[in-house]
Design an enzyme around this catalytic site. Sequence first.
Site, mmCIF file in Angstrom:
data_model
loop_
_atom_site.group_PDB
_atom_site.id
_atom_site.type_symbol
_atom_site.label_atom_id
_atom_site.label_comp_id
_atom_site.label_asym_id
_atom_site.label_seq_id
_atom_site.Cartn_x
_atom_site.Cartn_y
_atom_site.Cartn_z
ATOM 1 N NE ARG A 87 27.531 68.085 26.329
ATOM 2 C CZ ARG A 87 27.197 67.805 27.586
ATOM 3 N NH1 ARG A 87 27.784 66.822 28.198
ATOM 4 N NH2 ARG A 87 26.255 68.477 28.214
ATOM 5 C CB THR A 88 29.569 73.812 22.246
ATOM 6 O OG1 THR A 88 28.505 72.867 22.058
ATOM 7 C CG2 THR A 88 29.888 74.474 20.920
ATOM 8 C CE LYS A 109 30.230 97.779 31.400
ATOM 9 N NZ LYS A 109 31.604 98.183 31.108
ATOM 10 N NE ARG A 154 25.902 77.030 22.528
ATOM 11 C CZ ARG A 154 25.887 75.785 23.001
ATOM 12 N NH1 ARG A 154 25.670 75.562 24.284
ATOM 13 N NH2 ARG A 154 26.098 74.768 22.197
ATOM 14 C CG HIS A 164 24.871 73.286 17.838
ATOM 15 N ND1 HIS A 164 26.193 73.670 17.708
ATOM 16 C CD2 HIS A 164 24.758 72.760 19.096
ATOM 17 C CE1 HIS A 164 26.835 73.396 18.837
ATOM 18 N NE2 HIS A 164 25.985 72.857 19.685
HETATM 19 C C1 NCD Z 1 22.996 71.507 22.652
HETATM 20 C C2 NCD Z 1 22.842 72.974 22.391
HETATM 21 O O1 NCD Z 1 23.211 73.827 23.188
HETATM 22 O O2 NCD Z 1 22.320 73.260 21.328
HETATM 23 N N1 NCD Z 1 24.069 71.076 23.402
HETATM 24 C C3 NCD Z 1 25.264 70.888 22.762
HETATM 25 O O3 NCD Z 1 25.844 71.803 22.237
HETATM 26 N N2 NCD Z 1 25.755 69.649 22.756
HETATM 27 C C4 NCD Z 1 21.747 70.889 23.016
HETATM 28 C C5 NCD Z 1 21.087 71.204 24.311
HETATM 29 O O4 NCD Z 1 21.436 72.114 25.053
HETATM 30 O O5 NCD Z 1 20.117 70.506 24.582
#
Ligand code: NCD
Length: 310
Positions: free
Chosen positions: A56-57, A86, A107, A135
């Site tokens: 999703r993100t 590397k 991320r 997040h």
């Molecule tokens: C979450 C994350 O990666 O922090 N997912 C998201 O971005 N909707 C939560 C998760 O992975 O459980």
Amino acid sequence: MLLPKHLVGLKDLNRQQIEFVLDVAQGMEPIAQGWQRSDLLKGTILATLFFEPSTRTRLSFETAMLRLGGGVISVADALRTSSAWKGESLADTIRTVDSYADIIAIRHATSGAAGEAASHSRVPVLNAGDGTNEHPTQGLLDLLTIRRALGRLDGLSVVMVGDLKHTRSINSLAYGLSNFDVRVTFVSPKGFEPAQPILDRMAERERSCRVTTDLREAVRDAEVIYVCRIQKERLEHAEDAERLKGSYLVDMALLRDARREPIVMHHLPRVGELAEDVDTYPGACYFKQPWNGVLTRMALLAILLGRVLR
Ligand code: NCD
């Protein structure tokens, strides 16, 4: 500009800043739906730099940029397919990518990595999840989802249930909610309570807040139930994942005891803690969250790129 240059966390955003983002996000609806075309971000480039898996993100960041007429460059599996493999440092990767893009969404598995990236970047950095820290774009889309579903953020009784120790979206949502007049009940298996700074923030802001293991009792008075998965990749002891499996479940049998027709949310992915029989429940909001994620990320890209001023 009303927001800081980078969005590293919701810890330091105030109520006015949060409401500004949510207002801009709501205004993005016709463009996100495709009813209205936009060239607001034409000529700008977003880099999505993901060192951890995502559905999703990353995709919604990219959709958000494309809907606003901008371009996207993307590394979906940076640990294997970028020079990180590397041994390149995060600082050097950022010092490179900021020559290619006008804004970066990152991320990373390490808490604090987004802040570190921001400190080395000439362009705005958006934290798309860093370890067990924050997040913030998820927190904002969650606040937008609550506001759209219930019409307000004040005066609500919110239950968060699951592995609250390791879920970064919970930290961001809790920091965000602490700016509003809320009552929060954290429900988790023993040892998986929220981190102390989250509880401290609630106390500082004098928000009613309690920690319990009793889900059934907590949902009775809830208006929002936010369900989280066990973050198995972040557990100190891998065997805990098996032990915790099935330790909490939100299903229709549980929701029948709720007195206030609560909305049900989940950051997704769900892996057994939220039953599919809830999918047809009118208050189920967890597939509205991804939509609101597009709106929220459109708003953040436009604001941090200086195209929305106030
Ligand atoms: C979450 C994350 O990666 O922090 N997912 C998201 O971005 N909707 C939560 C998760 O992975 O459980």
